[in-house]
Design a protein around this motif. Structure first.
Motif, short mmCIF file in Angstrom:
data_model
loop_
_atom_site.label_atom_id
_atom_site.label_comp_id
_atom_site.label_asym_id
_atom_site.label_seq_id
_atom_site.Cartn_x
_atom_site.Cartn_y
_atom_site.Cartn_z
N UNK A 254 0.84 2.33 -4.67
CA UNK A 254 1.43 1.01 -4.42
C UNK A 254 2.21 0.54 -5.65
N UNK B 159 2.52 -2.21 -6.99
CA UNK B 159 1.78 -3.13 -7.86
C UNK B 159 0.79 -2.42 -8.76
N UNK B 160 0.45 -1.19 -8.43
CA UNK B 160 -0.48 -0.44 -9.28
C UNK B 160 0.25 0.50 -10.23
N UNK C 36 2.74 0.06 -12.65
CA UNK C 36 2.99 -0.19 -14.07
C UNK C 36 1.81 0.17 -14.98
N UNK D 146 -10.69 4.24 -4.05
CA UNK D 146 -11.06 3.07 -4.85
C UNK D 146 -12.28 3.40 -5.72
N UNK E 45 -6.09 -2.65 -6.04
CA UNK E 45 -5.30 -2.28 -7.22
C UNK E 45 -3.81 -2.55 -7.04
N UNK E 46 -3.37 -2.64 -5.78
CA UNK E 46 -1.95 -2.92 -5.55
C UNK E 46 -1.56 -4.33 -5.97
N UNK E 47 -2.55 -5.19 -6.22
CA UNK E 47 -2.25 -6.56 -6.66
C UNK E 47 -2.22 -6.70 -8.18
N UNK E 48 -2.47 -5.61 -8.89
CA UNK E 48 -2.62 -5.72 -10.34
C UNK E 48 -1.35 -6.26 -11.01
N UNK E 49 -0.21 -5.74 -10.65
CA UNK E 49 1.02 -6.17 -11.32
C UNK E 49 1.21 -7.67 -11.18
#
Lengths: 219, 567
Positions: free
Chosen positions: A25, A27-28, A30, A64, B479-483
């Protein structure tokens, strides 16, 4: 072996895009990207692992970390998550446990490529001192407490660049280019001020060099 | 616990509210100022008495060859290598997808030795596959204006000056088609610039390259005229100053704004604080500040009146000029009424209605009343951009933070297809940033920063979590919300970090953000919008030349006069 000194910006672009191709994803990506770069910077062959473990990374996406805690003693089931993806979460676990109990002992099992967890002390936020002990080939113990973190290798890359195997870097660079979108006549209309004909050929640019009517296809 | 109000200093309390300032349409009204990179560099060069010389000019009568310019700054010198080519039309565009440029330039620290010149000559045409030498700060490219350049050469060769109207209308001999530094192609990373480096302020290295490309454009035109006629005229110094360097910017600047929230906040805060400081200055009729303000208002109004550029969505310049005249009248009326009048009272007045663009021009004119303080402020522009999360924070704390700072993001109905109309991506052709309707870009990674969509999704998830769960635990599951979570937490103390926009939406117009960067940050004048996604303009329009800098003349240069108006 030819050596290339790359900048942090270049490393981030190439590694980040390569990670996108694994299906991680956005968002993961970086934090995983910084982990790969730090691994490369501290001698853990981050770039080679990124190339060689591409399939493992792809399989790891969607898994996870599972957490069981008993006060300052914590157990994390890696469930096969690749170390590049596990490191950000493990650092969080260490940090929040230290925030609660002043120290933390985190046992980690089942992470893919656990040897890469040796990078953890180098990526801890300031105020968190982290040590890593390898209990077995599959099991790692993270010990953390309040204190000065190790100097960030990423900061050093930012100021000095990073020497890498040139062939490996360019191989990753070409791989990372697949994260870009193929060109097409339609796509060329998605930006800029160029004016195209129906075949997608540039026939002028709006502004100084273009004074005719703009075709509907160009808008 | 998360404060429901951000921590405020007395000055910050008087700054514009983020919900007001961070609207893209409002950000687009911010005018070039002495805080803008191009102007602040020129002011620094003048203040510190930098000098510039051309130390080599080996170019033939077809524009093929090389030149080197040398810049002497306090404690350091820089060389600017120019590789000049005969123009070819094939493959020529102002976009990065172009394959033919009239010149390539490289700015390096110290002397460009023959080895450095050789390596740069070999590597620069490769672009993304090329490698800059270790001391390289900038690689750049530019093309000639097709018609004005030839016109200028022809007139100079005939012993005459170019037509003033034509020169004013186009405004440049060459236009920038790419400025790359900060690690790209192996250039020196900005954070590696030493604390006393003359180009330590963000974008100053790029703007020095701009200045030198502009110098080369003058020298090349005069040189080509001389190859036609050894007795050719030289370009009049006043006309040179009017000519800037053309610029075109596209969607990449929207990515830049997304990727540099700390830098954006720092600059907007410095600007807002400087404006607020100057708005508090007392209005004293007949004082040097009063006279200076009146002169600047007159010059600015005339400049906007004389702007012939074909704007599409942006406010017409004559409207801005009229607004400036109204502001001048209001200033005079307030002063005549007596009492403790401050310059800020003019923009706070509800007795008249002027466009926001005129108010923002007035605000930047105020900065000219305190040049030393404002110039000192820009030295604090560089900032650590690292965003750090707080895994130990609770879900309740994160929710409170999101609701405090991102209330605007809930206003978009992300289930409405019109709010998700576009996909942002980069083309494999020179990595050009593009944006197209989703159905036209079926296979692509999404490069947009979808703050509304992510904030709404994270909020829903957090609301389903135990309030005392930690953020670190939450991120193990998501984890996809980390950024986005780390961005939200890392920006918690800042106000002006993110434009309040949904960049996926059908009605989102990118030029507002592009103009913010072009006009306010870079200092580009006459920022003209095309297709809602591209902005053209002039860098260093009216700025001193190297001859001016060397002679310490022509330094009060903003809002240049149209040539025809010259007596």
């Amino acid at each position: 072996m030819s050596i290339l000194n790359i900048s942090l910006r270049e490393a981030r672009v190439t590694v980040g895009r390569t990670l996108w191709l694994t299906g991680i994803p956005l968002g993961a990506a970086p934090s995983a990207r910084e982990t790969v770069i730090a691994c490369e910077a501290v001698g853990l062959a981050g770039f080679r692992r990124l190339r060689d473990d591409f399939d493992l990374l792809t399989e790891s996406v969607g898994r996870r970390l599972a957490l069981r805690s008993d006060g300052a003693d914590v157990v994390v089931d890696g469930t096969g998550v690749h170390a590049f993806f596990a490191v950000p979460g493990l650092l969080d676990v260490a940090a929040l446990t230290v925030a609660r109990h002043a120290h933390a002992r985190v046992r980690v099992d089942g992470v893919t490529r656990p040897d890469l967890l040796a990078v953890l002390p180098h990526l801890a936020q300031d105020g968190l001192r982290v040590d890593v002990q390898f209990l077995s080939p599959e099991s790692v113990e993270i010990v953390a407490e309040r204190g000065a973190a190790d100097a960030s290798p990423v900061d050093a890359v930012a100021t000095q660049g990073m020497p890498v195997d040139a062939d490996l870097y360019w191989e990753l660079y070409r791989l990372s280019d697949r994260a870009l979108t193929p060109d097409s006549p339609l796509s060329r209309n998605h930006t800029g001020r160029s004016v195209f004909n129906e075949n997608g050929e540039v026939i002028g640019e709006l502004g100084e060099d273009w004074h005719g009517e703009v075709p509907a296809s160009a808008k | 616990m998360i404060d429901t109000q951000k921590p405020t200093s007395p000055v910050r309390a008087q700054l514009p509210a983020p919900d007001e300032l961070m609207q893209p349409t409002r950000l687009a009204t911010l005018a070039p100022s002495r805080l803008s990179a191009s102007r602040s560099l020129l002011n620094k060069m003048a203040r510190e008495e930098w000098s510039v010389e051309c130390v080599r000019f080996d170019i033939d009568d077809r524009a093929r060859g090389e030149a080197i310019y040398r810049v002497h700054a306090p404690g350091m010198s820089f060389d600017f290598m120019v590789f000049s080519f005969e123009p070819v039309l094939e493959g020529r565009t102002g976009r990065i997808i172009g394959t033919a440029w009239d010149m390539l330039g490289a700015l390096v620290e110290g002397e460009a030795t023959p080895e450095i010149v050789d390596q740069t000559r070999a590597e620069m045409p490769k672009l993304y596959a090329g490698r800059a030498t270790p001391n390289t700060l900038i690689w750049c490219r530019s093309n000639r204006s097709l018609r004005l350049f030839e016109h200028v050469v022809e007139r100079l060769a005939a012993g005459a000056q170019p037509d003033g109207d034509e020169l004013w209308r186009v405004g440049y001999l060459m236009r920038n088609t790419g400025l790359d530094g900060n690690g790209t192609f192996g250039t020196k990373s900005f954070v590696a610039y030493e604390a006393d480096h003359p180009l330590r302020v963000p974008y100053h290295a790029q703007m020095l390259a701009v200045f030198l490309m502009r110098e080369f454009s003058f020298d090349l035109a005069e040189h080509l005229a001389r190859t036609i006629n050894p007795q050719a005229a030289t370009l009049d110094a006043d006309l040179k100053r009017i000519l800037g360097l053309g610029n075109g910017s596209g969607l990449g600047l929207v990515y830049f704004v997304n990727n540099h929230p700390v830098l954006l906040d720092r600059w907007l805060t410095l600007r807002a604080e400087a404006v607020r400081m100057c708005q508090d200055l007392p209005v004293v009729v007949g004082s040097p500040a009063w006279n200076r303000m009146h002169d600047l208002l007159r010059r600015a109004a005339r400049f906007y009146d004389d702007d012939p550029s074909p704007y599409e969505a942006f406010t017409h310049p004559t409207v801005i000029a009229e607004g400036l005249r109204l502001i001048r009248k209001e200033l005079e009326a307030l002063a005549a009424a007596g009492g403790d009048v401050r310059y800020g009272d003019v923009v706070a007045s509800d007795r008249y209605d002027v466009c926001q663009e005129a108010i923002e021009v007035f605000n930047v004119l105020l900065l000219e009343l305190r040049p030393d303080e404002v110039d000192a402020a820009i030295e604090h522009f560089a900032v650590d951009e690292t965003l750090r999360g707080r895994p130990e924070a609770t879900v309740r704390e994160l929710l409170d933070l999101i609701r405090r700072d991102y209330g605007w993001a809930y206003a978009y109905d992300m289930a409405d297809p019109r709010q998700c109309r576009y996909r942002w991506y980069k083309s494999e052709t020179a990595e050009e940033p593009r944006r197209g309707p989703v159905e036209e870009v079926p296979v692509s990674h999404e490069w947009a920063l979808d703050i509304p969509g992510e904030v709404q999704r994270i909020t829903r998830r957090l609301e389903a979590e135990p309030t005392d769960r930690t953020v670190g635990e939450y991120l193990l599951d998501y984890p996809e919300d980390r950024r986005m979570v780390e961005r939200i937490q890392g920006l918690a103390e800042l106000s002006y970090h993110s434009p309040h926009m949904n960049m996926l939406a059908e009605d989102f117009i990118p030029v507002h953000i592009i103009r913010l960067m072009n006009a306010a940050f870079h200092g580009i004048d006459k920022t003209v919008d095309n297709f809602g996604r591209f902005v053209m303009g002039l860098l260093l329009h009216g700025a001193p030349t190297r001859a001016d800098l060397n002679q310490r003349s022509g330094l009060d240069w903003i809002y240049p006069e149209r040539p025809a108006e010259r007596a």
